[in-house]
Write a protein that holds these residues in place. Structure first.
Motif, PDB file in Angstrom:
ATOM      1  N   GLU A 254      -4.183 -12.662 -12.485  1.00 41.03           N
ATOM      2  CA  GLU A 254      -5.035 -12.217 -11.518  1.00 41.03           C
ATOM      3  C   GLU A 254      -4.780 -10.739 -11.165  1.00 41.03           C
ATOM      4  N   PHE A 255      -6.027 -10.047 -10.925  1.00 42.41           N
ATOM      5  CA  PHE A 255      -5.971  -8.665 -10.628  1.00 42.41           C
ATOM      6  C   PHE A 255      -4.721  -7.875 -11.460  1.00 42.41           C
TER       7      PHE A 255
ATOM      8  N   ALA B 148      -3.188  -0.801  -8.352  1.00 44.83           N
ATOM      9  CA  ALA B 148      -2.278   0.287  -7.601  1.00 44.83           C
ATOM     10  C   ALA B 148      -2.961   1.604  -8.207  1.00 44.83           C
ATOM     11  N   SER B 149      -3.704   2.367  -7.372  1.00 38.26           N
ATOM     12  CA  SER B 149      -4.347   3.430  -8.022  1.00 38.26           C
ATOM     13  C   SER B 149      -3.421   4.572  -8.522  1.00 38.26           C
TER      14      SER B 149
ATOM     15  N   ILE C 201       7.322  -1.553  -3.714  1.00 39.21           N
ATOM     16  CA  ILE C 201       7.003  -1.261  -2.525  1.00 39.21           C
ATOM     17  C   ILE C 201       5.573  -0.238  -2.865  1.00 39.21           C
ATOM     18  N   VAL C 202       5.765   0.449  -3.557  1.00 37.29           N
ATOM     19  CA  VAL C 202       4.502   1.413  -3.740  1.00 37.29           C
ATOM     20  C   VAL C 202       3.215   0.627  -4.363  1.00 37.29           C
ATOM     21  N   ALA C 203       3.512  -0.299  -5.227  1.00 39.89           N
ATOM     22  CA  ALA C 203       2.561  -0.910  -5.868  1.00 39.89           C
ATOM     23  C   ALA C 203       1.801  -2.390  -4.910  1.00 39.89           C
ATOM     24  N   PRO C 204       2.477  -3.048  -4.018  1.00 40.44           N
ATOM     25  CA  PRO C 204       1.930  -3.721  -3.172  1.00 40.44           C
ATOM     26  C   PRO C 204       1.330  -3.066  -2.164  1.00 40.44           C
TER      27      PRO C 204
ATOM     28  N   SER D  29      -4.278  -1.837   0.127  1.00 40.65           N
ATOM     29  CA  SER D  29      -5.288  -1.274   0.561  1.00 40.65           C
ATOM     30  C   SER D  29      -6.499  -1.479  -0.356  1.00 40.65           C
ATOM     31  N   ASN D  30      -6.371  -1.614  -1.564  1.00 34.93           N
ATOM     32  CA  ASN D  30      -7.466  -1.514  -2.598  1.00 34.93           C
ATOM     33  C   ASN D  30      -7.925  -3.065  -2.515  1.00 34.93           C
TER      34      ASN D  30
END
Lengths: 95, 493
Positions: free
Chosen positions: B128-129, B215-216, B319-322, B327-328
């Motif tokens: 998922e996603f 995670a852009s 931390i960064v990806a979540p 946000s996304n």
């Protein structure tokens, strides 16, 4: 950092995610585990290190402030759960 | 005339050449793959099959081939990960919240592939996603790996994730190749689990426009294929500067296939000592050593290097990806598209919609991300992680002052079985321990099949390159592929 039920409720509210009361304990445990795992970063010396916000080695490109897209409201609204007369519909927000 | 069943066993390169030589038609090639999709439906590789569209496209390709106007992927049937928006074809990201979403536009990468003539057979399943390493978080059921353990052929194994549907489709010969996306290993780990080649190019190589965002600062698209040459061919048709993605790099597109010279004499290959964590299996260690020997035999020089912050990559990523995910995924609000569950107020409608639409892993990551971005914790978690991310990227930059490419294992194990993992999400995350550092640094990383485990399952090795030096990565991979001589296929395919 160990999270309690109230904190989980607060985060869930910030994230606009409904969480059932009977899930809070389990989630608090799970999220606390994850936080404990990531907290090992505290042992890294990052004095004077600039935060890395992007790996793209480039300046953010600029362009003229012109309308270059649009003019198809039907396409934009095609997937809306509720729409009317060219608008998205939401529950009443102003009394 | 090649027998229909044999058409699915061709490489992308051989199919391309066969079409040009008129040994078979694009319609015949496509029909052979549609038949294979029918036979293998139990593997659950596709979320949405589009056989009629595929046959229509194939007929157009035959017309173009007849006129000598063939594109680089003309008439070649592929799978499209269901994270790429496809105009008029449902795009779900394997989430309930997008179950009925039909994009009114086409992603740049899928548009590039179609422009090159590729025939899309359907949309392939994912976690998922794209959040997962097993394809078990899909809202539409797990995907099954066509490979079986020798010791227990009845056990159902995962294809890895998140691009698990793509991996299964290519490994089970339902598609000649497929697109993947990779945020922390989502192309490379499933490629390793399914005996395929998968490359995550440099961040900025492929446009992210129209790819459902996870995670852009990490997301990148890439090809999943059966050979290195096929990866080079397909990558060339996916990449290119796109003004619609502000992080798309304005760099020229090389001829990736031409980079496969077979000559790697004099190249220095970094072997990072930190990629031998305690408990790394003997099998993986031996495979890695065999890889080093292949490179030596081909005239390259292994050099021990140090990437001292490697052990911090996983916590940095989580931390960064979540944070970016929270946000996304704020955009899924029940208003503009996707699922909506009514509530008496706007906030209640948001909360109920999102609770009903997101699965457990996605919810977990949104909550963690929201927490690390919240007032009072932003500096301690998010900024700290961004600083460590720079140290990780600096480690690689320093290593690349002395070496041309880096060789590591792709994953710490072979494919595992459905339900064989424990409940701790962190255990699942460890699958990506070798692929995440590359993602954080934005570098190109490729996994190639390098051997079989004692239990008969494919194992992969990873090559990491300098930014925008996919050519060296592909050249070295091509040489290793010839030495490894990986020719095994899943039983029954």
């Amino acid at each position: 950092m160990s999270l309690d039920k109230d904190t989980v409720r607060k985060i869930a509210n910030l994230a606009r995610l409904e969480v059932r009361d009977d899930e809070l304990n389990h989630l608090a445990g799970e999220l606390s585990n994850i936080l404990q795992f990531v907290e090992q970063l505290a042992e890294v010396n990052t004095d004077g290190v600039a935060p890395m916000t992007s790996v793209a080695h480039m300046e953010l490109p600029r362009r003229a402030d012109e309308v270059t897209d649009g003019g198809y409201p039907d396409k934009v609204l095609a997937n809306a759960p509720e729409r009317n007369d060219g608008f998205f519909l939401v529950p009443k927000v102003v009394e | 005339m090649t027998a229909m069943s044999d058409l699915t066993k061709l490489t992308l390169a051989a199919a391309r050449d066969g079409l040009k030589a008129k040994s078979f038609s694009a319609v015949e090639l496509t029909r052979a793959h549609i038949d294979a999709m029918d036979r293998n439906r139990a593997l659950n590789a596709f979320v949405t099959e589009t056989p009629d569209l595929a046959l229509e496209r194939a007929a157009l390709s035959d017309a173009k081939l007849g006129k000598g106007e063939a594109g680089a992927m003309e008439g070649l049937p592929i799978g499209m990960k269901d994270l790429f928006c496809t105009e008029g074809v449902r795009t779900t990201a394997c989430s309930r919240i997008l179950e009925n979403f039909v994009p009114p536009y086409e992603s740049t990468v899928s548009a590039n592939l179609k422009k090159a003539g590729a025939v899309v057979l359907g949309k392939t399943a994912l976690d998922e996603f794209a959040m997962g390493s097993s394809n078990m978080t899909s809202a539409f059921g797990p995907v099954i790996n066509p490979w079986k353990r020798k010791s227990d052929p009845s056990a159902r194994l995962v294809p890895g994730g998140s691009s698990g549907g793509s991996a299964t489709a290519v490994a089970a010969r339902m598609a000649l190749a497929a697109t993947g996306t990779d945020t922390g290993g989502s192309i490379r780990q499933p490629a390793a689990f399914c005996g395929l080649v998968g490359i995550k190019p440099t961040y900025g190589r492929c446009s992210r426009w129209g790819v459902v965002a996870f995670a852009s600062s990490l997301d990148q698209a890439g090809p999943m294929t059966r050979t290195v040459r096929d990866a080079a061919i397909m990558l060339g048709s996916m990449v290119g500067h796109d003004p619609k993605d502000s992080t798309s790099a304005p760099v020229a597109v090389p001829d990736f296939e031409a980079a496969l010279s077979g000559d790697i004499r004099g190249l220095k290959v970094g072997i990072p000592k930190e990629y031998r964590p305690d408990g790394l299996s003997d099998e993986i260690s031996k495979l890695w050593e065999a890889g080093v020997d292949m490179l030596k035999a081909a005239g390259a020089t292994p050099v021990e290097i140090s990437l001292p912050h490697t052990k911090y990559a996983l916590p940095t990523y989580y931390i960064v990806a979540p944070a970016e995910c929270s946000s996304n995924l704020a955009r899924y609000d029940g208003v503009r598209y996707g699922l909506r569950v009514e509530g008496s107020t706007l906030d209640e409608m948001y909360a109920k919609t999102r609770a009903a639409g997101f699965g457990e892993e996605v919810r977990r990551r949104i909550l963690i991300g929201t927490y690390v971005l919240s007032a009072g914790y932003y500096d301690a978690y998010y900024i700290k992680a961004q600083k460590v991310r720079r140290l990780i990227a600096d480690d690689f930059a320093k290593a690349f002052e002395t070496v041309d490419v880096i060789l590591t294992p792709t994953a710490p194990s072979a494919a595992f079985g459905l339900g064989e993992t424990d409940d701790n999400p962190v255990t699942m995350w460890l699958n990506d321990v070798f692929t995440i550092p590359t993602s954080l640094a934005g570098l190109p990383g490729l996994s190639l099949p390098a051997g079989l485990s004692a239990d008969g399952l494919p194992l992969g090795l990873q090559l990491i390159g300098r930014p925008f030096d996919e050519e060296t990565v592909l050249r070295v991979a091509d040489v290793m592929e010839r030495s490894a001589g990986f020719s095994a296929m899943p039983a029954g395919v």
